[in-house]
Design a protein around this motif. Structure first.
Motif, PDB file in Angstrom:
ATOM      1  N   UNK A 123       0.828  -1.140  -0.170  1.00 19.90           N
ATOM      2  CA  UNK A 123       0.157  -0.267  -0.013  1.00 19.90           C
ATOM      3  C   UNK A 123       1.004   1.280  -0.070  1.00 19.90           C
ATOM      4  N   UNK A 124       1.862   1.138   0.747  1.00 20.61           N
ATOM      5  CA  UNK A 124       2.861   2.538   0.883  1.00 20.61           C
ATOM      6  C   UNK A 124       3.612   2.494  -0.681  1.00 20.61           C
ATOM      7  N   UNK A 125       4.015   1.720  -1.206  1.00 14.91           N
ATOM      8  CA  UNK A 125       4.664   1.661  -2.292  1.00 14.91           C
ATOM      9  C   UNK A 125       3.743   2.123  -3.464  1.00 14.91           C
ATOM     10  N   UNK A 126       2.512   1.382  -3.388  1.00 15.76           N
ATOM     11  CA  UNK A 126       1.389   1.897  -4.448  1.00 15.76           C
ATOM     12  C   UNK A 126       1.015   3.502  -4.409  1.00 15.76           C
ATOM     13  N   UNK A 127       1.100   4.069  -3.182  1.00 15.41           N
ATOM     14  CA  UNK A 127       0.836   5.178  -3.014  1.00 15.41           C
ATOM     15  C   UNK A 127       2.154   6.331  -3.543  1.00 15.41           C
ATOM     16  N   UNK A 128       3.279   5.794  -3.596  1.00 17.43           N
ATOM     17  CA  UNK A 128       4.237   6.585  -3.862  1.00 17.43           C
ATOM     18  C   UNK A 128       4.745   6.229  -5.287  1.00 17.43           C
ATOM     19  N   UNK A 129       4.477   5.211  -5.794  1.00 20.75           N
ATOM     20  CA  UNK A 129       5.316   4.605  -7.185  1.00 20.75           C
ATOM     21  C   UNK A 129       4.568   5.649  -8.248  1.00 20.75           C
ATOM     22  N   UNK A 130       3.767   6.305  -8.375  1.00 17.09           N
ATOM     23  CA  UNK A 130       3.127   7.155  -9.439  1.00 17.09           C
ATOM     24  C   UNK A 130       4.221   8.253  -9.461  1.00 17.09           C
ATOM     25  N   UNK A 131       4.849   8.700  -8.528  1.00 23.73           N
ATOM     26  CA  UNK A 131       5.812   9.767  -8.571  1.00 23.73           C
ATOM     27  C   UNK A 131       7.076   9.567  -9.133  1.00 23.73           C
ATOM     28  N   UNK A 132       7.406   8.339  -9.631  1.00 23.37           N
ATOM     29  CA  UNK A 132       8.672   7.960 -10.108  1.00 23.37           C
ATOM     30  C   UNK A 132       9.241   8.860 -11.293  1.00 23.37           C
TER      31      UNK A 132
END
Length: 88
Positions: free
Chosen positions: A27-36
């Motif tokens: 969940x934490x990665x999914x919330x952040x990965x779009x900003x790659x």
């Protein structure tokens, strides 16, 4: 939002349900990965301004990222499907 805010929002959502620590991590990665796509800043300000919020902030990337995270960080087929839907 800033990266820590993205991470924290994923952690909060992950704690709303009885998930394993690995699934909360997803969940934490999914919330952040779009900003790659913000890494374009390393290639220059112009590249960042042109591609940030374009390359990874769409439905195809979200579906792909969630499918990969659910497959890697969850156990059991039914659980993977549930976690994949949650990550969206």
């Amino acid at each position: 939002m800033h990266i820590p805010t993205h991470i924290l929002s994923g952690w909060v959502i992950g704690n709303c349900l009885p998930l394993t620590p690995r699934e909360r991590l997803a969940c934490m990665i999914a919330a952040t990965v779009a900003d790659v796509d913000g890494l374009g800043l390393l290639l220059g300000r112009e590249m960042y301004e042109r591609w940030h919020h374009v390359a990874c902030h769409g439905l195809p990337f979200a579906l792909l990222a969630c499918a990969i995270l659910a497959a890697l960080l969850s156990s059991g087929v039914a659980r993977r499907i549930a976690v994949g839907i949650l990550l969206l």
